[in-house]
Design a protein around this motif. Structure first.
Motif, PDB file in Angstrom:
ATOM      1  N   ILE A   1      48.783  31.857-101.270  1.00 53.64           N
ATOM      2  CA  ILE A   1      49.883  32.539-100.589  1.00 53.64           C
ATOM      3  C   ILE A   1      49.466  32.795 -99.146  1.00 53.64           C
ATOM      4  N   GLU A   2      50.267  32.312 -98.220  1.00 56.08           N
ATOM      5  CA  GLU A   2      49.862  32.363 -96.808  1.00 56.08           C
ATOM      6  C   GLU A   2      51.045  32.698 -95.906  1.00 56.08           C
ATOM      7  N   MET A   3      50.724  33.238 -94.731  1.00 48.13           N
ATOM      8  CA  MET A   3      51.722  33.342 -93.669  1.00 48.13           C
ATOM      9  C   MET A   3      51.596  32.082 -92.820  1.00 48.13           C
ATOM     10  N   SER A   4      51.667  30.935 -93.495  1.00 47.16           N
ATOM     11  CA  SER A   4      51.653  29.631 -92.822  1.00 47.16           C
ATOM     12  C   SER A   4      52.231  28.652 -93.830  1.00 47.16           C
ATOM     13  N   TYR A   5      52.402  27.404 -93.403  1.00 48.52           N
ATOM     14  CA  TYR A   5      53.077  26.456 -94.289  1.00 48.52           C
ATOM     15  C   TYR A   5      52.116  25.576 -95.082  1.00 48.52           C
ATOM     16  N   GLY A   6      50.966  26.137 -95.453  1.00 48.85           N
ATOM     17  CA  GLY A   6      50.072  25.389 -96.332  1.00 48.85           C
ATOM     18  C   GLY A   6      48.828  24.910 -95.620  1.00 48.85           C
ATOM     19  N   GLN A   7      47.960  25.834 -95.255  1.00 52.15           N
ATOM     20  CA  GLN A   7      46.705  25.460 -94.602  1.00 52.15           C
ATOM     21  C   GLN A   7      45.527  25.779 -95.529  1.00 52.15           C
ATOM     22  N   MET A   8      45.364  27.057 -95.895  1.00 51.41           N
ATOM     23  CA  MET A   8      44.257  27.410 -96.783  1.00 51.41           C
ATOM     24  C   MET A   8      44.364  26.677 -98.116  1.00 51.41           C
ATOM     25  N   VAL A   9      45.602  26.360 -98.519  1.00 45.90           N
ATOM     26  CA  VAL A   9      45.806  25.680 -99.809  1.00 45.90           C
ATOM     27  C   VAL A   9      44.979  24.390 -99.887  1.00 45.90           C
ATOM     28  N   GLU A  10      44.727  23.761 -98.737  1.00 51.84           N
ATOM     29  CA  GLU A  10      43.902  22.544 -98.752  1.00 51.84           C
ATOM     30  C   GLU A  10      42.468  22.861 -99.179  1.00 51.84           C
ATOM     31  N   ASP A  11      41.958  23.988 -98.705  1.00 50.75           N
ATOM     32  CA  ASP A  11      40.603  24.388 -99.099  1.00 50.75           C
ATOM     33  C   ASP A  11      40.556  24.804-100.565  1.00 50.75           C
ATOM     34  N   VAL A  12      41.665  25.405-101.030  1.00 50.32           N
ATOM     35  CA  VAL A  12      41.723  25.787-102.442  1.00 50.32           C
ATOM     36  C   VAL A  12      41.669  24.522-103.303  1.00 50.32           C
ATOM     37  N   ARG A  13      42.434  23.504-102.899  1.00 48.66           N
ATOM     38  CA  ARG A  13      42.435  22.232-103.653  1.00 48.66           C
ATOM     39  C   ARG A  13      41.045  21.608-103.672  1.00 48.66           C
ATOM     40  N   LEU A  14      40.367  21.626-102.513  1.00 52.09           N
ATOM     41  CA  LEU A  14      39.017  21.073-102.454  1.00 52.09           C
ATOM     42  C   LEU A  14      38.073  21.875-103.344  1.00 52.09           C
ATOM     43  N   ALA A  15      38.287  23.193-103.376  1.00 51.48           N
ATOM     44  CA  ALA A  15      37.373  24.059-104.139  1.00 51.48           C
ATOM     45  C   ALA A  15      37.543  23.862-105.647  1.00 51.48           C
ATOM     46  N   VAL A  16      38.778  23.657-106.123  1.00 55.90           N
ATOM     47  CA  VAL A  16      38.973  23.500-107.567  1.00 55.90           C
ATOM     48  C   VAL A  16      38.807  22.037-107.981  1.00 55.90           C
ATOM     49  N   CYS A  17      38.769  21.154-107.004  1.00 54.51           N
ATOM     50  CA  CYS A  17      38.344  19.784-107.240  1.00 54.51           C
ATOM     51  C   CYS A  17      39.156  19.089-108.337  1.00 54.51           C
ATOM     52  N   GLY A  18      40.459  19.282-108.333  1.00 52.10           N
ATOM     53  CA  GLY A  18      41.313  18.602-109.298  1.00 52.10           C
ATOM     54  C   GLY A  18      41.256  19.157-110.707  1.00 52.10           C
ATOM     55  N   LYS A  19      40.497  20.249-110.900  1.00 49.76           N
ATOM     56  CA  LYS A  19      40.330  20.768-112.262  1.00 49.76           C
ATOM     57  C   LYS A  19      41.409  21.771-112.652  1.00 49.76           C
ATOM     58  N   ALA A  20      42.284  22.129-111.707  1.00 45.40           N
ATOM     59  CA  ALA A  20      43.357  23.068-112.027  1.00 45.40           C
ATOM     60  C   ALA A  20      44.554  22.771-111.146  1.00 45.40           C
ATOM     61  N   ARG A  21      45.718  23.269-111.598  1.00 43.28           N
ATOM     62  CA  ARG A  21      46.927  23.083-110.813  1.00 43.28           C
ATOM     63  C   ARG A  21      46.893  24.071-109.645  1.00 43.28           C
ATOM     64  N   VAL A  22      47.249  23.616-108.461  1.00 39.90           N
ATOM     65  CA  VAL A  22      47.282  24.499-107.296  1.00 39.90           C
ATOM     66  C   VAL A  22      48.695  24.499-106.707  1.00 39.90           C
ATOM     67  N   GLU A  23      49.300  25.683-106.694  1.00 39.32           N
ATOM     68  CA  GLU A  23      50.648  25.824-106.146  1.00 39.32           C
ATOM     69  C   GLU A  23      50.572  26.560-104.815  1.00 39.32           C
ATOM     70  N   PHE A  24      51.677  26.541-104.092  1.00 40.00           N
ATOM     71  CA  PHE A  24      51.675  27.147-102.758  1.00 40.00           C
ATOM     72  C   PHE A  24      52.941  27.963-102.506  1.00 40.00           C
ATOM     73  N   LEU A  25      52.762  29.102-101.835  1.00 41.58           N
ATOM     74  CA  LEU A  25      53.898  29.892-101.357  1.00 41.58           C
ATOM     75  C   LEU A  25      53.575  30.346 -99.938  1.00 41.58           C
ATOM     76  N   GLY A  26      54.455  30.057 -99.003  1.00 40.59           N
ATOM     77  CA  GLY A  26      54.156  30.467 -97.642  1.00 40.59           C
ATOM     78  C   GLY A  26      55.387  30.602 -96.777  1.00 40.59           C
TER      79      GLY A  26
END
Lengths: 348, 177
Positions: free
Chosen positions: A303-328
């Motif tokens: 969840i960010e006050m942006s249109y999906g920036q930190m979410v990229e780091d979250v995806r890299l961190a979970v490495c495809g092992k979990a679903r990653v959704e975004f709200l911003g």
């Protein structure tokens, strides 16, 4: 005390000896506070003629061994990028505070987190990293300035404190240690330009002309960055152990996410929160641990006050092992608790 | 207990100060509190508002979508904020400068500006409104507010403390509007 004032007071107590800045909303209370209290404590305060001048003054003060700092808000931070790159290239400590407003361009003065990429990926030319700290309350804004200066000195690296307009402007009670302003911290800086009478000459530069020299230097930087990534990841986690959905948010946004976690838990929805405190290095360890604890069964919502920036780091961190959704939201809009709850309900 | 209050009026009416006095009083009592100003290009004569959250627990968002209490000091603020009152919330209105028509809302009104003029200083309308608010919601003790006023006033301006305390007291003594 407002977030801006708490950052300024924290910096002074952490031994900041030199401040140069140029006014911009929503961080004006910071420079305003510095203009009164730095001279009062016999430290140097300069209202520079521009943001570019301010960061280069910080460059010089830091090269001379001073704990130096500047602050601004998004468009002003863009102007400082050349200086930040030089500081990183010269391996100098410096603290740069960015109280983000919405962009691009002049944008507006409302809170946003749209400078995440700029802060965590370097921002200026060349391949370098800044350590990025993200406070989430006025108290933490004060406390974090000690870490900011210590990390900058420890790694001889620029540190960015990344807040937003809401955090800078809001007032909250702050607990200040009883002792008044401390004297400048005595950190040994044998590399500083202090006059080389009776010792070898020190050189501070970010310029390597001879073939192979720069590559050698860059590998040294990379080694330092790897060490920072290994030792300095900081985060707060709440209720992640049995969570089905783990919210990920930093700064002001994390406060709202925390409220959402409470409300969702009260309704029996197993929700948790990871709040990155260091944005770079990104706290990958928090995600690895959460994945282990939940048997890789939890989904993530960035969840960010942006249109999906930190979410990229979250995806890299979970490495495809979990679903990653975004709200911003961005441009001054802040995702509300209601919106977060609605989104969580749509995922589970 | 969590109480979310939006205070709105025009620049120069002491809107920010009203919020700060309330927030500092809550701090005096050891409560969690946040104060968030509207920090746009606000100027005297323009609109101004601030948001105060007071709670026994840690506070999430300092931004208020829906308020438990609205303190409305002029007409433009009435139009802008009245849709943001929670069900069961109260709206305190300065009827000298705004005339609320919505009958579905729990409205309590007094002519705070006219009352302040009678007290001898138009600027203390905000403190009468604060007193009246405390009469309706026991968020903080009146005693704490009086203490904060003494702390906040510039040294040597006991006259300001006196008139503000009188205004607060006048508000506290008002019958339920």
């Amino acid at each position: 005390m407002s977030g801006n004032e708490a950052i300024a007071e924290g910096a002074i107590r952490a031994g900041c000896c030199f401040y140069a800045g140029y006014p911009i909303t929503p961080q004006n209370e910071l420079i305003g506070y510095m203009s009164v209290h730095m001279p009062e404590n016999k430290r140097i305060f300069i209202q520079a003629e521009s943001e570019i001048a301010a960061i280069n003054m910080v460059f010089g003060a830091s090269a001379a061994g001073s704990r130096a700092m500047t602050s601004s808000s998004s468009p002003g931070i863009s102007l400082k990028q050349e200086g930040i790159s030089y500081i990183a290239g010269a391996q100098l400590p410096a603290v740069i505070v960015n109280i983000m407003r919405a962009g691009p361009g002049l944008g507006n003065i409302w809170p946003a987190q749209s400078d995440y990429f700029q802060a965590t990926r370097g921002g200026g030319n060349g391949e370098y990293r800044c350590i990025v700290l993200a406070p989430s309350s006025v108290q933490e804004s004060f406390d974090m300035m000690f870490s900011a200066f210590n990390l900058a000195d420890k790694y001889r690296n620029p540190v960015i404190v990344l807040g937003d307009g809401m955090l800078g402007q809001m007032m909250e009670p702050v607990w200040l240690p009883v002792a008044g302003c401390r004297l400048p911290v005595a950190v040994k800086k044998p590399w500083a330009l202090t006059g080389c009478k009776e010792r070898e000459q020190n050189i501070v530069k970010s310029f390597y002309m001879h073939e192979g020299d720069l590559e050698k230097f860059n590998l040294l930087l990379q080694k330092k960055y790897a060490q920072i990534m290994d030792s300095e990841q900081r985060y707060e986690e709440i209720d992640t152990k049995d969570a089905k959905i783990i919210l990920v948010a930093y700064g002001s946004m994390a406060r709202i996410a925390k409220s959402a976690v409470k409300s969702l838990r009260a309704k029996g929805i197993k929700t948790g929160l990871i709040r990155p405190i260091t944005l770079w290095p990104f706290p990958v360890k928090a995600f690895q641990q959460a994945n282990r604890q939940t048997g890789e069964q939890a989904n993530y919502l960035s969840i960010e006050m942006s249109y999906g920036q930190m979410v990229e780091d979250v995806r890299l961190a979970v490495c495809g092992k979990a679903r990653v959704e975004f709200l911003g939201r961005s441009g001054g809009g802040v995702p509300t608790e209601e919106e977060i709850i609605k989104k969580v309900n749509s995922i589970k | 207990m969590t109480e979310k209050i939006i205070i709105a009026g025009s620049g120069g009416q002491g809107i920010m100060l009203l919020g700060k006095v309330l927030a500092e009083s809550a701090m005096e009592e050891g409560k969690f509190v946040t104060w968030l100003p509207a920090y746009g290009a606000e100027v005297r004569g323009g609109t101004a508002h601030c948001m105060v959250v007071i709670s026994d627990d840690e506070i999430g968002s300092p931004y208020i979508d829906r308020a438990d209490t609205l303190i409305i000091m002029n007409k433009p603020s009435l139009n802008r904020f009245s849709p943001r009152l929670n069900k069961g919330g109260i709206m305190i209105v300065n009827s000298s400068l705004a005339d609320p028509k919505e009958s579905s809302l729990n409205i309590k009104k007094y002519p705070f500006t006219d009352m302040a003029i009678k007290l001898g200083n138009i600027k203390v309308a905000n403190m009468i409104a604060l007193g009246f608010y405390l009469n309706n919601r026991k968020t903080v003790k009146v005693k704490s507010v009086l203490k904060v006023m003494e702390k906040m006033a510039t040294e040597g301006r006991e006259d300001l403390i006196k008139i503000n305390q009188e205004a607060l007291d006048a508000g506290v003594k008002l019958k339920d509007g």
